[in-house]
Design a protein around this motif. Sequence first.
Motif, short mmCIF file in Angstrom:
data_model
loop_
_atom_site.label_atom_id
_atom_site.label_comp_id
_atom_site.label_asym_id
_atom_site.label_seq_id
_atom_site.Cartn_x
_atom_site.Cartn_y
_atom_site.Cartn_z
N TYR A 121 0.85 -1.19 0.00
CA TYR A 121 0.00 0.00 0.00
C TYR A 121 0.89 1.24 0.00
O TYR A 121 1.78 1.38 0.84
N SER A 122 0.63 2.14 -0.92
CA SER A 122 1.45 3.34 -1.08
C SER A 122 1.44 4.21 0.17
O SER A 122 2.45 4.86 0.48
N ARG A 123 0.35 4.21 0.90
CA ARG A 123 0.26 5.02 2.13
C ARG A 123 1.02 4.40 3.30
O ARG A 123 1.20 5.04 4.33
N ASN A 124 1.49 3.17 3.13
CA ASN A 124 2.31 2.54 4.15
C ASN A 124 3.76 3.00 3.92
O ASN A 124 4.61 2.27 3.44
N VAL A 125 3.99 4.26 4.25
CA VAL A 125 5.27 4.92 3.96
C VAL A 125 6.44 4.18 4.60
O VAL A 125 7.51 4.06 4.01
N ARG A 126 6.23 3.67 5.78
CA ARG A 126 7.30 2.94 6.48
C ARG A 126 7.73 1.71 5.66
O ARG A 126 8.92 1.46 5.50
N ALA A 127 6.78 0.96 5.13
CA ALA A 127 7.11 -0.23 4.34
C ALA A 127 7.74 0.16 3.01
O ALA A 127 8.73 -0.46 2.58
N VAL A 128 7.19 1.16 2.35
CA VAL A 128 7.76 1.60 1.07
C VAL A 128 9.21 2.04 1.27
O VAL A 128 10.10 1.65 0.51
N SER A 129 9.47 2.79 2.32
CA SER A 129 10.84 3.23 2.62
C SER A 129 11.74 2.05 2.95
O SER A 129 12.91 2.02 2.53
N PHE A 130 11.24 1.08 3.69
CA PHE A 130 11.98 -0.13 4.02
C PHE A 130 12.44 -0.84 2.75
O PHE A 130 13.62 -1.16 2.59
N TYR A 131 11.52 -1.08 1.84
CA TYR A 131 11.88 -1.79 0.61
C TYR A 131 12.81 -0.96 -0.27
O TYR A 131 13.73 -1.50 -0.88
N ARG A 132 12.63 0.35 -0.31
CA ARG A 132 13.55 1.21 -1.07
C ARG A 132 14.98 1.09 -0.51
O ARG A 132 15.94 1.03 -1.28
N ARG A 133 15.12 1.08 0.81
CA ARG A 133 16.44 0.93 1.43
C ARG A 133 17.11 -0.38 1.02
O ARG A 133 18.33 -0.47 0.98
N LEU A 134 16.30 -1.39 0.74
CA LEU A 134 16.83 -2.70 0.34
C LEU A 134 17.11 -2.78 -1.15
O LEU A 134 17.57 -3.81 -1.64
N GLY A 135 16.81 -1.72 -1.89
CA GLY A 135 17.10 -1.69 -3.31
C GLY A 135 15.92 -1.91 -4.22
O GLY A 135 16.08 -2.02 -5.44
N PHE A 136 14.71 -1.96 -3.68
CA PHE A 136 13.51 -2.10 -4.49
C PHE A 136 13.16 -0.75 -5.10
O PHE A 136 13.42 0.30 -4.52
N SER A 137 12.52 -0.79 -6.27
CA SER A 137 12.03 0.41 -6.94
C SER A 137 10.56 0.24 -7.27
O SER A 137 10.11 -0.88 -7.57
#
Length: 141
Positions: free
Chosen positions: A104-120
Amino acid sequence: MIRTATREEFPQLVDIWLRASQRAHPFIAEAFWNARADDMARRRLPACKVQVLEAGRRVIGFCAMRGEHLEALFIDPEVQSFGHGSGLMAHAMAGHRHITLWVYSRNVRAVSFYRRLGFSVVDEREDAETGEQESFMAWSR
């Protein structure tokens, strides 16, 4: 320790999923998650390769993969923010060359977590059940 889950552990994993989902998604009614608990236990988890994370002989989180797609990654809310999710993801990433997921795009914490791991983020859509925007994320080695 990370190991393969047993079916007998699925009710415990659903409990972790339910509590973590409700905490991470305050923008979605708790009734939505409660109504999907049985589906998680009977259909979604059995269709995946599920790995659990144990700490002190207690299951504190799990990762569910269906092929190269991450269906679920959840840590017990009582022990979040100690790097357990990163450890589970490192384990999953070590066994795959490519991983995709929806979040979910509004789950900013999760989106940021995956971005830190290299996800786009590679795509977005509206979830038909909730009306919420979802981001399709991908990672490749």
